[in-house]
Design a protein around this motif. Sequence first.
Motif, short mmCIF file in Angstrom:
data_model
loop_
_atom_site.label_atom_id
_atom_site.label_comp_id
_atom_site.label_asym_id
_atom_site.label_seq_id
_atom_site.Cartn_x
_atom_site.Cartn_y
_atom_site.Cartn_z
N ARG A 1 -38.15 52.07 -18.52
CA ARG A 1 -38.15 53.51 -18.22
C ARG A 1 -37.13 53.81 -17.12
O ARG A 1 -36.41 54.80 -17.17
CB ARG A 1 -39.55 53.97 -17.79
N ARG A 2 -37.07 52.93 -16.12
CA ARG A 2 -36.15 53.14 -15.00
C ARG A 2 -34.70 53.11 -15.50
O ARG A 2 -33.89 53.97 -15.17
CB ARG A 2 -36.38 52.05 -13.94
N TYR A 3 -34.37 52.13 -16.34
CA TYR A 3 -32.99 52.04 -16.86
C TYR A 3 -32.66 53.21 -17.78
O TYR A 3 -31.53 53.68 -17.80
CB TYR A 3 -32.76 50.69 -17.55
N ALA A 4 -33.67 53.68 -18.51
CA ALA A 4 -33.45 54.85 -19.37
C ALA A 4 -33.15 56.08 -18.52
O ALA A 4 -32.26 56.87 -18.84
CB ALA A 4 -34.66 55.09 -20.26
N ARG A 5 -33.87 56.21 -17.38
CA ARG A 5 -33.61 57.34 -16.48
C ARG A 5 -32.24 57.22 -15.83
O ARG A 5 -31.59 58.21 -15.53
CB ARG A 5 -34.71 57.42 -15.39
N LEU A 6 -31.79 55.96 -15.63
CA LEU A 6 -30.46 55.75 -15.04
C LEU A 6 -29.34 56.11 -16.02
O LEU A 6 -28.18 56.20 -15.64
CB LEU A 6 -30.30 54.29 -14.62
N GLY A 7 -29.70 56.26 -17.30
CA GLY A 7 -28.70 56.67 -18.27
C GLY A 7 -28.51 55.76 -19.46
O GLY A 7 -27.64 56.01 -20.30
N CYS A 8 -29.29 54.66 -19.55
CA CYS A 8 -29.19 53.80 -20.73
C CYS A 8 -29.65 54.58 -21.96
O CYS A 8 -30.75 55.13 -21.98
CB CYS A 8 -30.06 52.55 -20.57
N THR A 9 -28.82 54.62 -22.99
CA THR A 9 -29.14 55.45 -24.16
C THR A 9 -29.80 54.66 -25.28
O THR A 9 -30.30 55.25 -26.23
CB THR A 9 -27.87 56.11 -24.70
N GLY A 10 -29.76 53.33 -25.21
CA GLY A 10 -30.35 52.55 -26.29
C GLY A 10 -30.64 51.13 -25.86
O GLY A 10 -30.29 50.71 -24.75
N PRO A 11 -31.30 50.34 -26.75
CA PRO A 11 -31.71 48.97 -26.42
C PRO A 11 -30.54 48.07 -26.03
O PRO A 11 -30.73 47.14 -25.24
CB PRO A 11 -32.36 48.48 -27.71
N ASN A 12 -29.35 48.30 -26.56
CA ASN A 12 -28.24 47.42 -26.20
C ASN A 12 -27.76 47.65 -24.77
O ASN A 12 -27.22 46.74 -24.14
CB ASN A 12 -27.09 47.57 -27.21
N GLN A 13 -27.98 48.87 -24.27
CA GLN A 13 -27.63 49.12 -22.87
C GLN A 13 -28.70 48.53 -21.93
O GLN A 13 -28.37 47.88 -20.94
CB GLN A 13 -27.48 50.62 -22.58
N THR A 14 -29.99 48.75 -22.25
CA THR A 14 -31.03 48.18 -21.38
C THR A 14 -30.95 46.66 -21.38
O THR A 14 -31.28 46.01 -20.39
CB THR A 14 -32.45 48.62 -21.80
N LYS A 15 -30.47 46.11 -22.49
CA LYS A 15 -30.29 44.66 -22.56
C LYS A 15 -29.26 44.21 -21.54
O LYS A 15 -29.47 43.24 -20.80
CB LYS A 15 -29.84 44.29 -23.98
N ALA A 16 -28.14 44.92 -21.47
CA ALA A 16 -27.09 44.56 -20.52
C ALA A 16 -27.58 44.72 -19.08
O ALA A 16 -27.20 43.95 -18.20
CB ALA A 16 -25.86 45.42 -20.78
N PHE A 17 -28.43 45.71 -18.83
CA PHE A 17 -28.90 45.97 -17.47
C PHE A 17 -30.00 44.99 -17.04
O PHE A 17 -30.07 44.62 -15.88
CB PHE A 17 -29.44 47.40 -17.36
N SER A 18 -30.88 44.61 -17.97
CA SER A 18 -32.10 43.91 -17.56
C SER A 18 -32.33 42.56 -18.25
O SER A 18 -33.29 41.89 -17.92
CB SER A 18 -33.31 44.79 -17.86
N ARG A 19 -31.50 42.20 -19.21
CA ARG A 19 -31.69 41.03 -20.06
C ARG A 19 -32.82 41.21 -21.06
O ARG A 19 -33.19 40.26 -21.76
CB ARG A 19 -31.93 39.75 -19.24
N VAL A 20 -33.41 42.40 -21.19
CA VAL A 20 -34.48 42.61 -22.15
C VAL A 20 -33.94 42.30 -23.56
O VAL A 20 -32.86 42.76 -23.94
CB VAL A 20 -35.06 44.04 -22.07
N GLY A 21 -34.67 41.49 -24.31
CA GLY A 21 -34.24 41.15 -25.67
C GLY A 21 -33.21 40.04 -25.74
O GLY A 21 -32.70 39.73 -26.80
N MET A 22 -32.89 39.43 -24.59
CA MET A 22 -31.83 38.42 -24.56
C MET A 22 -32.39 36.99 -24.58
O MET A 22 -31.63 36.03 -24.59
CB MET A 22 -30.96 38.63 -23.32
N GLY A 23 -33.71 36.87 -24.58
CA GLY A 23 -34.34 35.55 -24.54
C GLY A 23 -34.39 34.89 -25.91
O GLY A 23 -33.79 35.40 -26.86
N PRO A 24 -35.10 33.77 -25.99
CA PRO A 24 -35.11 33.01 -27.25
C PRO A 24 -35.62 33.78 -28.47
O PRO A 24 -35.18 33.51 -29.58
CB PRO A 24 -36.02 31.81 -26.93
#
Lengths: 466, 110
Positions: free
Chosen positions: A390-413
């Motif tokens: 939610r925090r990254y979305a408020r910062l301006g991330c428009t989709g999962p590929n952006q939140t991935k770059a910001f937080s590593r979400v979805g980047m694990g095994p």
Amino acid sequence: MKQYDLVIVGAGPAGMAAASAAAEQGLTVAVLDEQAAPGGQIYRAISAPALRDEGILGADYYHGRSLLAPFKAARVDYMASTTVWEITGAREVRLSVQGRARTLQARRILLATGAQERPAPFPGWQLPGVMSCGAAQIMLKTSGLTPPTPLVLAGSGPLLLLIALQLHWAGVTIAAVLDTTPKENYLEAGRHLGGALRGWKMLLKGLGYLAKLKRSGVPCLSRVGDLRAEADDSGKLTRVRFRHKGREQSLDTNSLLVHQGVVPNVQLSRAIGIDHRWDELQLCWRPATDAWGETDIEGIFIAGDGAGIGGAVAAEQAGRLAAWQVARQLGRMSPNERDRLAAPVRRALAPVLAIRPFLDVLYRPAGEFLRPADDTLVCRCEEVTAGDIRRYARLGCTGPNQTKAFSRVGMGPCQGRMCGLTVAQLIADTRQTTPAEVGYYRIRSPIKPLTLKELAGLDDADRKQP
Amino acid sequence: MQTDSPFNRLATATADTVTIEIDGRPFNAREGDSVAAALLAAGCIPSRTTPVSGSPRAPYCMMGVCFECLVEVDGLANVQGCMVQVAEGMKVRRQSGAREMTVGDFHEAV
């Protein structure tokens, strides 16, 4: 490089039925399956079921034998324990078996990769002691193992009720079944009752399960909310907390099974670049296919739950339809012959699919599982919370590929399998738009872990082919 | 090896067992068990700790989706325990934190 008319990925109901139908039409067929034996998840271990007592899993499971027999008799190259990790637009299939990688060339490809359970995050879902209902059923089928007791089950959907019954029949002490289906779902599902009545046989079966569960004496609480799992000092599950009839309650247990329905397994179809559409009824992505299962990428078909949830019976029929269309495209069947075979199959499919909208709406997960509280872990691999997204979305991330770059979400095994739907929903909510607008992760091959040795040996294995 | 509240084995159609090693100790698994199922049957919970925070985890989906059952099998780390069947003499080790480079990896590299 070995060539086939049809390469099928997955040996569940769709894959087995398609393979038998295609081989019958004289096509050269390979079936690649990640499991050690055919059956998929629904008919897991059907060639050698673990349980001596066939009454525990019931007749629907052993129906898988009616698919297994023709599949085993068919002229098909069946490759078990085989992982497909890449498929190219030129219909090259790259796979690994026993630590060796190789490539097959296919004239047509059928993805029959089925469903996965919907990732349904809630506080504590990552604790040891919490497992999915599907996992418990797989353990029954393959190993005859039942979870520790006292056992608590929580969630929503037909599989929750079915596994509760099966474990009860297996003699497992069930402390409670906590049904999280929201009250309003019953009203909304009522609007789809007309369709459901066309699928009355399945509806009756479902009502039968409910009645049996009620009669079994297993405590069943409905409209449960605020589900939380808590750990002891060792970090293992020790208590389940929830709200029921306005009261906070808790149960001491170190064994909790959870379930919130199933969604298509889109990992391979996404990696290939097939067009996917947001399904507002099933709240998930599904690849776009025509009436025979062909996707927007020519020659690549999808059948079964991987193309949208329809259940095992529908999957088997969809597999046959795809196989006949492939046979027609490759000149083994006339359009008339294909349509003659397809007509009764489509008639059989109609009532099975007619009940879906009713089930989809009735068992839509409660908001707390689609939009979890801030402190809930969403990405189990990289340990990213709903609050982080939610925090990254408020910062301006428009989709999962952006939140991935910001937080590593979805980047694990797990490559986003366990968080993709939730992340898209959270971003959509925060930005006041829809998951359809927000999109999904860009999935890339290899879609399963691969050693460098396997990758480096890819050409060697190909050269050894005649 | 922890053995509290393990999974219970019902009467099975066949009862052939294979002996594997879990963290150096022998365990009799049933032929056809996945490595993850064997870990649960042996009560080896948690089966790993995470690389990010070191928090304990255990197999969750048993069908190759969640990657919670990552384990070392015969010297190869980060194997999905639910996707591999037990075999006689198999050596299984629970992972703590990030995978380690094993001796085998070095031999392959040089």
